[in-house]
Design a protein around this motif. Structure first.
Motif, PDB file in Angstrom:
ATOM      1  N   LYS A 149       0.834  -1.206   0.000  1.00  0.00           N
ATOM      2  CA  LYS A 149       0.000   0.000   0.000  1.00  0.00           C
ATOM      3  C   LYS A 149       0.871   1.259   0.000  1.00  0.00           C
ATOM      4  N   ALA A 150       1.957   1.242   0.753  1.00  0.00           N
ATOM      5  CA  ALA A 150       2.859   2.394   0.809  1.00  0.00           C
ATOM      6  C   ALA A 150       3.541   2.618  -0.539  1.00  0.00           C
ATOM      7  N   LEU A 151       4.003   1.555  -1.167  1.00  0.00           N
ATOM      8  CA  LEU A 151       4.674   1.695  -2.458  1.00  0.00           C
ATOM      9  C   LEU A 151       3.700   2.156  -3.545  1.00  0.00           C
ATOM     10  N   LYS A 152       2.453   1.698  -3.468  1.00  0.00           N
ATOM     11  CA  LYS A 152       1.438   2.162  -4.419  1.00  0.00           C
ATOM     12  C   LYS A 152       1.160   3.651  -4.190  1.00  0.00           C
ATOM     13  N   ALA A 153       1.052   4.053  -2.941  1.00  0.00           N
ATOM     14  CA  ALA A 153       0.820   5.470  -2.630  1.00  0.00           C
ATOM     15  C   ALA A 153       1.989   6.319  -3.135  1.00  0.00           C
ATOM     16  N   LEU A 154       3.197   5.813  -3.002  1.00  0.00           N
ATOM     17  CA  LEU A 154       4.368   6.546  -3.485  1.00  0.00           C
ATOM     18  C   LEU A 154       4.345   6.660  -5.006  1.00  0.00           C
ATOM     19  N   GLU A 155       3.973   5.583  -5.665  1.00  0.00           N
ATOM     20  CA  GLU A 155       3.871   5.597  -7.126  1.00  0.00           C
ATOM     21  C   GLU A 155       2.830   6.623  -7.588  1.00  0.00           C
ATOM     22  N   GLU A 156       1.738   6.742  -6.846  1.00  0.00           N
ATOM     23  CA  GLU A 156       0.671   7.672  -7.204  1.00  0.00           C
ATOM     24  C   GLU A 156       0.952   9.110  -6.749  1.00  0.00           C
ATOM     25  N   ASN A 157       1.977   9.296  -5.943  1.00  0.00           N
ATOM     26  CA  ASN A 157       2.347  10.624  -5.422  1.00  0.00           C
ATOM     27  C   ASN A 157       3.845  10.857  -5.600  1.00  0.00           C
ATOM     28  N   PRO A 158       4.304  10.911  -6.841  1.00  0.00           N
ATOM     29  CA  PRO A 158       5.751  11.038  -7.078  1.00  0.00           C
ATOM     30  C   PRO A 158       6.343  12.325  -6.529  1.00  0.00           C
ATOM     31  N   HIS A 159       5.506  13.323  -6.255  1.00  0.00           N
ATOM     32  CA  HIS A 159       6.020  14.571  -5.679  1.00  0.00           C
ATOM     33  C   HIS A 159       6.637  14.353  -4.300  1.00  0.00           C
ATOM     34  N   ILE A 160       6.219  13.311  -3.600  1.00  0.00           N
ATOM     35  CA  ILE A 160       6.792  13.013  -2.285  1.00  0.00           C
ATOM     36  C   ILE A 160       8.239  12.540  -2.442  1.00  0.00           C
ATOM     37  N   GLU A 161       8.479  11.674  -3.392  1.00  0.00           N
ATOM     38  CA  GLU A 161       9.858  11.226  -3.623  1.00  0.00           C
ATOM     39  C   GLU A 161      10.710  12.372  -4.159  1.00  0.00           C
ATOM     40  N   ARG A 162      10.160  13.194  -5.036  1.00  0.00           N
ATOM     41  CA  ARG A 162      10.913  14.359  -5.534  1.00  0.00           C
ATOM     42  C   ARG A 162      11.299  15.271  -4.376  1.00  0.00           C
ATOM     43  N   ARG A 163      10.357  15.509  -3.506  1.00  0.00           N
ATOM     44  CA  ARG A 163      10.643  16.383  -2.360  1.00  0.00           C
ATOM     45  C   ARG A 163      11.734  15.772  -1.489  1.00  0.00           C
ATOM     46  N   PHE A 164      11.641  14.490  -1.214  1.00  0.00           N
ATOM     47  CA  PHE A 164      12.654  13.817  -0.412  1.00  0.00           C
ATOM     48  C   PHE A 164      14.027  13.956  -1.061  1.00  0.00           C
TER      49      PHE A 164
END
Length: 131
Positions: free
Chosen positions: A107-122
């Motif tokens: 579920k976390a990896l799916k949420a990350l895939e659907e919210n790439p701005h979170i990884e960009r911000r990190f």
């Protein structure tokens, strides 16, 4: 922080970046040494840094970091529940042994895939971290 759209919100009245960093620390996505590396990074690239950054650098471990007593406020990051799950996804991507009480791996990896701005911000907030 110059050259980045992140990093300038580390003060009491505008604390989204330090809140994001704290969320990464509290959830185990960052260890305390990485959190302190971020403090040094901000000090190097930002002209004005809060005095509490120096106090944080004097702390030796994560469990002694009490934001309210060290900083005088509790920094926060404005986000949705799904963005919080996405942040946990970064933990799962970074470490095979990462464990979250908040959300299962898939579920976390799916949420990350659907919210790439979170990884960009990190990645923008912590450019010194390789993973």
């Amino acid at each position: 922080m110059q050259g980045s759209k992140y990093g300038s919100t580390v003060g009491k009245n505008d604390c989204d970046d330090v809140g994001f960093a704290k969320a990464c620390l509290v959830s185990g996505i960052l260890d305390f040494n990485e959190f302190k590396q971020w403090i040094y990074h901000v000090i190097e690239i930002q002209k004005d840094v809060p005095l509490y950054f120096w106090d944080i650098l004097d702390i030796e471990n994560k469990f002694d970091f009490k934001p309210l007593s060290v900083m005088g406020f509790n920094p926060y990051w404005k986000h949705t529940k799904i963005e919080d799950y996405a942040l946990e996804g970064i933990g799962y991507k970074r470490r095979d042994d990462f464990v979250s009480d908040a959300v299962p791996r898939e579920k976390a990896l799916k949420a990350l895939e659907e919210n790439p701005h979170i990884e960009r911000r990190f990645r923008e907030l912590f450019p010194f971290i390789d993973w």
